[in-house]
Scaffold this motif. Structure first.
Motif, PDB file in Angstrom:
ATOM      1  N   GLY A 143     -41.243  16.318  16.876  1.00 27.48           N
ATOM      2  CA  GLY A 143     -41.779  15.566  17.999  1.00 27.48           C
ATOM      3  C   GLY A 143     -42.540  14.371  17.467  1.00 27.48           C
ATOM      4  N   PHE A 144     -42.667  13.334  18.266  1.00 24.90           N
ATOM      5  CA  PHE A 144     -43.444  12.182  17.835  1.00 24.90           C
ATOM      6  C   PHE A 144     -44.906  12.583  17.660  1.00 24.90           C
ATOM      7  N   TYR A 211     -43.141   6.867   4.028  1.00 25.65           N
ATOM      8  CA  TYR A 211     -43.184   7.843   5.125  1.00 25.65           C
ATOM      9  C   TYR A 211     -43.269   7.080   6.437  1.00 25.65           C
ATOM     10  N   GLY A 212     -42.836   7.748   7.518  1.00 27.27           N
ATOM     11  CA  GLY A 212     -43.054   7.222   8.854  1.00 27.27           C
ATOM     12  C   GLY A 212     -42.007   6.269   9.374  1.00 27.27           C
ATOM     13  N   GLU A 213     -41.256   5.623   8.474  1.00 25.28           N
ATOM     14  CA  GLU A 213     -40.277   4.637   8.928  1.00 25.28           C
ATOM     15  C   GLU A 213     -39.138   5.281   9.709  1.00 25.28           C
ATOM     16  N   ALA A 218     -36.592   6.090  15.019  1.00 23.31           N
ATOM     17  CA  ALA A 218     -36.170   6.962  16.112  1.00 23.31           C
ATOM     18  C   ALA A 218     -36.903   6.603  17.405  1.00 23.31           C
ATOM     19  N   PHE A 219     -38.189   6.305  17.301  1.00 26.96           N
ATOM     20  CA  PHE A 219     -38.976   5.937  18.483  1.00 26.96           C
ATOM     21  C   PHE A 219     -38.393   4.686  19.137  1.00 26.96           C
ATOM     22  N   ARG A 220     -38.139   3.666  18.338  1.00 34.02           N
ATOM     23  CA  ARG A 220     -37.600   2.422  18.875  1.00 34.02           C
ATOM     24  C   ARG A 220     -36.216   2.624  19.482  1.00 34.02           C
ATOM     25  N   LYS A 227     -30.442   8.762  22.867  1.00 31.70           N
ATOM     26  CA  LYS A 227     -30.991  10.092  22.631  1.00 31.70           C
ATOM     27  C   LYS A 227     -30.940  10.414  21.136  1.00 31.70           C
ATOM     28  N   VAL A 228     -31.792  11.356  20.736  1.00 35.21           N
ATOM     29  CA  VAL A 228     -31.845  11.827  19.346  1.00 35.21           C
ATOM     30  C   VAL A 228     -31.588  13.331  19.378  1.00 35.21           C
TER      31      VAL A 228
END
Length: 301
Positions: A143-144, A211-213, A218-220, A227-228
């Motif tokens: 999850g985000f 990290y995080g990229e 995925a968020f963008r 969908k993911v």
């Protein structure tokens, strides 16, 4: 146009890279792929090994360790993904970010391509990742890290109530690991992305370093309407942290990534008292070095 363009960013993981490439080359889909190894100035002979043992693989050797997202962008541009709205006609239908510490079954690539072909609404997909000991790599379905989801995770509530869909959202621990599932993000160790989604949102954000990229991408992509999905019918081995354990700044970069992600996506909707608590927690976790980042943030997309 190839079906799949595979980018493998390597930094001093020669033996893992060799084994990963052996499994990629042995893939049933290999003749419909382009494989690009982007090496971040390794000093362990990785580049020579890749060029000598795998002449069918394209190798780009950077002069310095430029970080994971920037190196992946080098590979993406090499494949024809230049920027948002600017994709070459020859760019493959899917791009795959693949870690060198993964090992693929022969049908994994073909089955992941077939899965996304059957679901045009999916912009990003990832398989089930198993660690070296056979346990689930929990990062493969996530999850985000919203302020609330992060609080549940780091406060210990997620460990106390792993089967609760509210408290266990960070690693989706409430869901059967063998159940196909729509998620917020998969992990960059195996992250397959649709060509059209890249054309819509652009490349990875180079403000991150290691990290995080992947979560940000995925968020963008989700914000763009795709969908993911987590697709556990395909299983891939992941010998995690082969490179990051060699980097003394890895822990700092993790918390720096969380800071960038929070500030980029959630700061504007977070009330000041909660924002102050988040900044305090990040500074405590990330150490004094994070203070400079808090004071002088890099510009992100």
């Amino acid at each position: 146009m190839r079906d799949l363009g595979i980018i493998i960013v390597n930094w001093n993981t020669r033996e893992h890279l060799c084994r990963c490439l052996e499994t990629v080359v042995a893939s049933s889909l290999f003749d419909r792929c382009r494989v690009v190894v982007v090496d971040n100035a390794s000093n362990d002979g990785s580049v020579d090994m890749a060029r000598q043992r795998f002449p069918q693989v394209e190798v780009i050797a950077n002069d310095a360790n430029i970080g994971y997202p920037r190196a992946n962008n080098v590979g993406l541009r090499h494949l024809g993904f230049r920027a948002s709205g600017d994709v070459a006609a020859s760019a493959p239908r899917y791009a795959l970010l693949l870690n060198p510490d993964t090992e693929l079954p022969p049908e994994a690539l073909a089955r992941m391509v077939d899965f996304m072909d059957s679901r045009p609404e999916i912009g990003v997909a990832g398989p089930k990742l198993l660690l070296g000991d056979g346990s689930l790599d929990k990062a493969c379905r996530r999850g985000f890290p919203t302020p609330l989801v992060s609080f549940y995770h780091y406060s210990g509530l997620a460990r106390l109530f792993p089967n609760n869909s509210r408290f266990g959202r960070y690693n989706m621990t409430f869901a059967d690991e063998n159940a196909e599932l729509e998620v917020d993000s998969v992990v960059g160790a195996y992250m397959q992305v649709r060509r059209d989604a890249i054309e819509r949102v652009g490349l990875l954000d180079e403000a991150f370093f290691m990290y995080g990229e992947d979560i940000d991408w995925a968020f963008r992509i989700k914000m763009a309407g795709y969908k993911v999905w987590y697709h556990p019918a395909v299983t891939v081995r992941h010998f995690k942290r082969a490179a990051s354990r060699k980097n003394p700044k890895a822990q700092f970069e993790f918390w720096r990534a969380m800071l960038i992600f929070y500030r980029k996506h959630f700061r504007r909707t977070t009330v000041f008292p909660v924002h102050l608590l988040i900044m305090t927690a990040l500074l405590f976790k990330g150490g004094p070095g994070l203070w400079q980042e808090i004071r002088n943030p890099k510009v992100t997309r």
